[in-house]
Structures are given as C-alpha cells and as structure tokens.
Write a protein that holds these residues in place. Structure first.
Motif, PDB file in Angstrom:
ATOM      1  N   LYS A  74      78.737  24.351  75.976  1.00 20.73           N
ATOM      2  CA  LYS A  74      79.033  25.055  77.112  1.00 20.73           C
ATOM      3  C   LYS A  74      77.507  24.342  77.377  1.00 20.73           C
ATOM      4  O   LYS A  74      77.927  23.706  79.103  1.00 20.73           O
ATOM      5  N   TYR A  88      85.394  32.676  73.610  1.00 20.17           N
ATOM      6  CA  TYR A  88      85.031  31.698  74.523  1.00 20.17           C
ATOM      7  C   TYR A  88      86.382  30.865  75.427  1.00 20.17           C
ATOM      8  O   TYR A  88      87.271  30.244  73.919  1.00 20.17           O
ATOM      9  N   PRO A  89      86.640  30.627  76.185  1.00 21.91           N
ATOM     10  CA  PRO A  89      85.878  31.188  77.554  1.00 21.91           C
ATOM     11  C   PRO A  89      86.339  33.029  77.254  1.00 21.91           C
ATOM     12  O   PRO A  89      86.698  33.291  76.939  1.00 21.91           O
ATOM     13  N   GLU A  91      88.702  31.917  87.234  1.00 21.70           N
ATOM     14  CA  GLU A  91      87.251  32.334  86.547  1.00 21.70           C
ATOM     15  C   GLU A  91      87.462  33.038  86.572  1.00 21.70           C
ATOM     16  O   GLU A  91      85.788  32.702  86.729  1.00 21.70           O
TER      17      GLU A  91
END
Ligand SMILES: Cc1cc2nc3c(=O)[nH]c(=O)nc-3n(C[C@H](O)[C@H](O)[C@H](O)COP(=O)(O)OP(=O)(O)OC[C@H]3O[C@@H](n4cnc5c(N)ncnc54)[C@H](O)[C@@H]3O)c2cc1C
Ligand code: SF4
Ligand code: SF4
Lengths: 427, 207
Positions: free
Chosen positions: A72, A146-147, A108
C-alpha cells in the motif's frame, strides 16, 4: 486503465501469491517500476488459504498483513487484479505484453460495506474454501482480501440479482456494463510467480476421494481447521458432521508416483505433521492420528518438528503406502495395506482420512504465453533460453513459503540487473 | 566408469546381479522403493509367505536360498493389481514369473507347490498338440493324488464337466487324442529352438 505507464525499465510480475508479492515488493523497494498482475480478484494466493504455518505454527495472515502494508505504501508498485497475460513477445530488456482485464463490475468507490451481498440471492461454490461452502453472487473473496473491494460474479449478470445489488449500493460502486479490457504493457524483465495447485485427488482411484465423503485433502483440512473457515474451525466429518477424532493421513497421495506426479512435492510431509497438531489441539484427550508414509521427508532443521510430533504418543507413524480405501456401514473410511515394518496386514477404520496431495504447477505447460523451458514436471527451469523471464517461488519447484520467498528475492535481483542494463546503469 | 559407479559395481550384492542377468525383467528389482503398495494390493497376499515388496528387499539383501525356494512367486495369479499401482512402474507380475521360472531352471523350486506342479502339467499337455486338451488336463488334475481320490474328485465335479460339454467348451472326444494345431511338430520345433536360444543366452551370461 490507460494511465499505466510502462517502459523497458519496468518489471512485470505475474502472480500475486507470497512469491509474486515478495518479488514485486523487493524490486519496487529498490526503486524499480513494478506492475503486479494477479488473475484472482485478490492478492495472497494459496498461503491465504492456510490456517497456520509450519514450522512456527503462526498465522499466515500476520505475514500477509506486513506485505500488504508494504504494498500500500509503495508508489513504484502498480497492482492489477482479475488480470491475465495473454501474449508476450520480444526479448530480454524489451518485452511487450498483452493483458486481459476481466470485469469486476465494482469500481474504486466500493467501501466493502457488504450491502450488495445481503440482497443477492444466487449462491456459488466458494473457491476460497475449495467448494466446502457457498458464497453469494456478490462477495468479498475473503476477510483480508486486498484490494478490499467486492466482486460481482459474472454468472449473475443479466439476472434480477444484478439489478438488486446495484440498487443496494449507496456509493454508486456497481457498474454492470464493465467489459473485458485488453491493455498492452512494456517490460524489461518478467517474473513468473504463478504458483501451484493441488493435484486432483479424484485421479487416485483406489483412495475414492470422489466416492467417499470422509476422505478429504490436506488443503481442505486447512480450511476446516480455520475458525473463519467453512466449519468454523471444527474438525468434523463431511458425511454427518460428527467429530473427527481418529484421523489418518496418507502421504505421497499422487506424488512420487509415475502414475501421477513424478516429483516429491516436498511440503506435504511437513504439512501433515503440522496438521496432526490441529487434531491433537482440537481433541487433546482422545484425538488420535496415524500417518501412513513411504518415508518422512522433513528437510534440514525441520527434522526437529518431526521429532516433536513423534514424541506425542497419540500420533503413530506407519511405514506403508496405503493400497486402497473402502467404506464401512458407518461411513468410516477403512484403510487397507501392509505395514512394511513387520509385514502385518491392516484393515483399519477411521473417522476421517486426509490425503496429503501434492503440488502441481498451476499453469499447464502448453498455456504459457511465450515459449520457455519447462521441466518434465511442469516447473519453469532456470535456463538462458528464457531470456529475462525468471521464475519465482513455487512456479519453479515445489517449495514451502520460506524457500519460495528466498527464491522470489533472487528472481527480483535478476530482474533488477536486466532493467538496470536497459537504463544504462552499470551492472 | 566414474569412481562412484566403480564402487557401486564392486559392492553390488551378487544375488541382485544374478537376478538382473538371469531373471526376466530382473533389472527392475533395484528400482523398488519399498512402499509396500504391491503387498497391500495383492488379493492373494495373505496366502503368500513373502509379498513382492519383501521378495525385492530379500533379493537386495542377498537372501538367495530364501527367495528361490520360496513358494511366493508361484502364488501369483497374474491379476496385475500390483503393476497398476506401483509408483515406480515395476513389471512386478512379470518379475514374479521370471523368478519362478529361474528357480525351476535351477531345479530348486518348491516341489510340492501345486501351482508349479500344475504349470508343468499344463505345459506338457499343451506341447503335445499345440492346444490344451481340457479333458485330459482336468483329469490329470483330479487324479494327481492317485486313482481312488481321482474318482472321488471326478464325481464331485461331474456337474461342472457336463455343463462345460453342454456349452461346447469341452468335448468327451478329447479323451481319444483331441484337437490340435495344423502343424504340431512345426510348433514343437519353434519352441525347441527358442529354448535352445534361451539356454545359450544363459550359458553366455554365466549363472
Ligand atoms: C496443504 C498445504 C499446506 C501448506 N502449509 C505450509 C506451511 O505451513 N508453511 C509453509 O511454509 N508452506 C506451506 N505450504 C506451501 C505453500 O502453500 C507454498 O509454499 C506457497 O503457496 C507458495 O507461494 P507462491 O506464491 O509461489 O504460489 P501461490 O500461493 O500458488 O500463488 C500464485 C499466485 O499466482 C496467481 N496466478 C496463477 N496463475 C496465474 C496467471 N496465469 N496469471 C496471473 N496470476 C496467476 C494465483 O492466483 C496466485 O495468487 C503448504 C502447502 C500445502 C499444499
Ligand atoms: S513431501 Fe513427503 S508426502 Fe510429499 S511427496 Fe515428498 S515424501 Fe511424499
Ligand atoms: S509397489 Fe513397486 S515400489 Fe512399491 S514395494 Fe512394490 S515393487 Fe516396490
């Protein structure tokens, strides 16, 4: 996706398991531009599906968390999920790749609130639990994924469920019109970290994995032991939910066998030894385990782990490749064979049998998008002919996590040397 | 030859070498990894003294007498259960027959073992005309322990015999000679020649 910048100084890593993540992070932390391509909706690979790790018996989530934090915070690293490389052309220092991005149908904006999951009705086998449980048509692959973004299963597209999910989302994150996208990338070096898959236990006919419910595989047993898994961590028989207190492990189930995988999968002896702990911890009083083996292969310092398990009087080791399994009236799998130490025939029933199935490369030898040197077992060979395509971790050999990570770091170093050269940095 | 292979040759157990040279498919014995799946897969396993996995270990341990005089190889019914499961793909069934044959060539086979006795009767029966004379084969089996027990056995199995005849699987006329191949003496010549070649091969390799 046109915002991805890649040049011949870029390193592309294919596969986002522990090996791919390690290669990608090591290179990115050295200041190289890295693109990590993972075909699943989330990083983590097979390690995320393990309950605990040998030799320290710690939880894989812990190591994962560290790696995800590194990922990240690194601006040199770009991660593409649901992505697969379809074509590679060029040569060392100058590769072109075509990558297909599958639609996730969620953008997103997703906060992982889970409202879509609540309203969708369709259910499918949960891949993360090897089909031992169901998941919804809108889902998060697993808790630590993840994500942290949901996925809409493409099988519900066009059904009422899809519309319901879209309506339930408060963040306008669901986009049902997403299509497969194809992008092109440049790279100086490619690291191949596509990992392994469990050997298909159904092919071992005498063991009846496809016929007897209480014969399971070691990867399924990992999920069963996990408190967040399909049985909430209870070791129970799939046939009737009864506690599995008397468990047998069959080593080399499909490995070291010219009818199946020729190679020794190297991790399954250790993984069964680890799993004896699961049984003994779940049932400290009367849990008992028999391990059937040809020879136990616990390399170098891992021998100590073996010695400790041997000291447990409730765990026995029987030197014998089991000939066959039948089933008695109580749905107990019955193991048949001969103990080669003493020649005694056995016919022993168990509550449950775990097949220590081996590791097989996850990419079929004919499915590589470029011609590279692959050995007879399907693993990628270190070979000059491969140019700047380097294998990382269990795509190169049957390796445990420790050795995978070492191997992955070495692959990163090799790739760095290639892109340095492309950048004109002295090597 | 590297130093290593030279050493291996020097210390290689002689009986293993003997088996490799003289026994059909004998060169496979060293490939066995002692997993025991053949022993556990043999449907007649509990009737033998030593299952294949043990026989292979005994060969490597140099137990020549114990192996060659054992009745174990003679108990193999050629069901092939072991071959299909052997992780090393050893032709186990064939090695069992090879060992039995070798023991017989040396004349140290277990004389009272019924399978080895029957094999011989079968062979002699078949060699006469190039075809097996079922009736005579059956009778020689029933009468192996003398006339009286032979009569008893025959009566016990009379129903089976009648059914075989009804199904045209056996003819009573077989008693008077029976059918054969067109050129029985030609066949005998072929077999004799093969045996001659085999004997010469064994002579060449030494025992
Ligand atoms: C039952 C069992 C228990 C185990 N327990 C332990 C243990 O306790 N301790 C230990 O050290 N080791 C253990 N192991 C071994 C461990 O699982 C492996 O060492 C580890 O998973 C290797 O990681 P990897 O990244 O090389 O491969 P993987 O984990 O397989 O990751 C590969 C990644 O590549 C992705 N991928 C595959 N194909 C493509 C493609 N074409 N394009 C893009 N992405 C792709 C996959 O989706 C995956 O995310 C165990 C193994 C088994 C079978
Ligand atoms: S690690 Fe053990 S169980 Fe796995 S293939 Fe090798 S010897 Fe067999
Ligand atoms: S199955 Fe094959 S490898 Fe296993 S003991 Fe028998 S002969 Fe040896």
């Amino acid at each position: 996706m046109s915002d991805i910048v890649a040049s011949n100084e870029t390193i592309v890593v294919v596969g986002g398991g522990i090996s791919g993540m390690t290669s990608a992070l090591e290179a990115a932390e050295c200041g190289k531009q890295v693109i990590l391509i993972e075909k699943n909706p989330s990083l983590g690979g097979r390690v995320a599906q393990l309950y605990r790790y040998f030799p320290k018996m710690c939880h894989p989530t812990c190591g994962m968390e560290i790696n995800l934090r590194r990922a990240k915070h690194n601006r040199n690293l770009r991660i593409l999920t649901m992505a697969e490389v379809t074509e590679v052309t060029g040569e060392a220092g100058d590769y072109s790749l075509k990558v297909a991005l599958k639609p996730r149908f969620i953008n997103e904006n997703c906060t992982a609130c889970g409202e879509c999951e609540k309203v969708v009705e369709a259910e499918f086998d949960d891949e993360f639990n090897y089909g031992m449980s169901k998941r919804k048509g809108a889902y998060l692959p697993y808790n630590m994924a993840y994500p942290q973004r949901y996925v809409i299963d493409e099988r519900i597209i066009g059904t009422e469920d899809a519309g319901k999910a879209k309506d339930a989302c408060k963040y306008d994150a669901i986009d049902l019109d997403m299509q497969v996208e194809e992008i092109e990338l440049k790279a100086g070096a490619i690291i191949w970290a596509t990992g392994w898959q469990p050997y298909d236990a159904g092919k071992i006919q005498p063991y009846g994995y496809d016929r007897y419910e209480n014969v399971i595989t070691n990867v399924e047993f990992e999920r069963m032991a996990d408190p967040q898994g399909p049985t909430d961590g209870r070791l129970i028989r799939p046939s009737d939910g009864r506690e599995a207190r008397k468990v047998a492990f069959i080593q080399c189930a499909g490995s070291r066998d010219r009818n199946h995988l020729r190679h020794c999968s190297r991790i399954c002896c250790m993984s069964s030894l680890k799993q004896t702990h699961y049984v003994r911890e779940a049932y400290p009083e009367d849990g008992m385990v028999d391990v059937y083996y040809i020879d136990m292969r616990t390399i170098d310092r891992l021998e100590d782990f073996y010695k400790k398990v041997q000291d447990d009087e409730k765990v026995a080791f029987i030197k014998s490749k089991v000939a066959s399994i039948t089933k008695d009236k109580g749905d107990n799998p019955v193991l048949h064979g001969v103990d080669t130490e003493g020649g005694k025939r056995y016919e022993t029933p168990y509550d449950m049998v775990v097949l220590a199935t081996g590791m097989q490369p996850s990419v079929n030898r004919d499915a590589f998008p470029i011609d590279i040197v692959i050995n007879q077992d399907g693993f990628i060979e270190p070979d000059e002919k491969n140019g700047a395509i380097f294998a990382s971790g269990s795509a190169a050999d049957a390796l445990d996590v420790n050795r995978s990570v070492q191997h992955a770091t070495a692959a990163a170093l090799r790739a760095i040397q290639v892109v340095n050269k492309a950048a004109g940095i002295g090597v | 030859m590297s130093t290593n292979t030279a050493m291996v040759e020097k210390y290689r157990n002689n009986f293993l070498k003997e088996v490799e040279t003289n026994v059909e498919e004998g060169e496979w014995v060293k490939m066995c990894m002692q997993c025991g799946v053949c022993a556990g897969s043999c449907p007649l396993g509990n009737a033998w003294e030593h299952p294949p996995q043990e026989i292979f270990m005994m060969i490597r341990a140099g137990k020549r007498e114990d192996v060659l005089t054992s009745d174990s190889m003679w108990m193999c019914t050629s069901c092939y259960s072991c071959i299909v499961r052997c992780p090393r793909e050893l032709p186990i069934t064939h090695i069992m027959h090879g060992l039995a044959h070798y023991a017989k060539r040396l004349g140290i086979q277990p004389k009272n073992n019924p399978t080895q006795w029957f094999s011989e009767v079968f062979w002699n029966n078949m060699m006469r005309k190039g075809r097996v004379n079922e009736l005579r084969l059956g009778l020689s089996l029933y009468f192996r322990n003398g006339f009286l027990s032979g009569i008893r056995e025959s009566l016990k199995n009379a129903g089976l015999g009648r059914n075989l005849m009804k199904a045209k699987r056996m003819s009573p006329m077989e008693f008077f000679g029976g059918h054969g191949v067109k050129d029985a003496s030609g066949l005998q010549k072929i077999i004799n020649k093969a045996q001659e070649l085999e004997a010469a091969r064994i002579e060449r390799h030494g025992k």
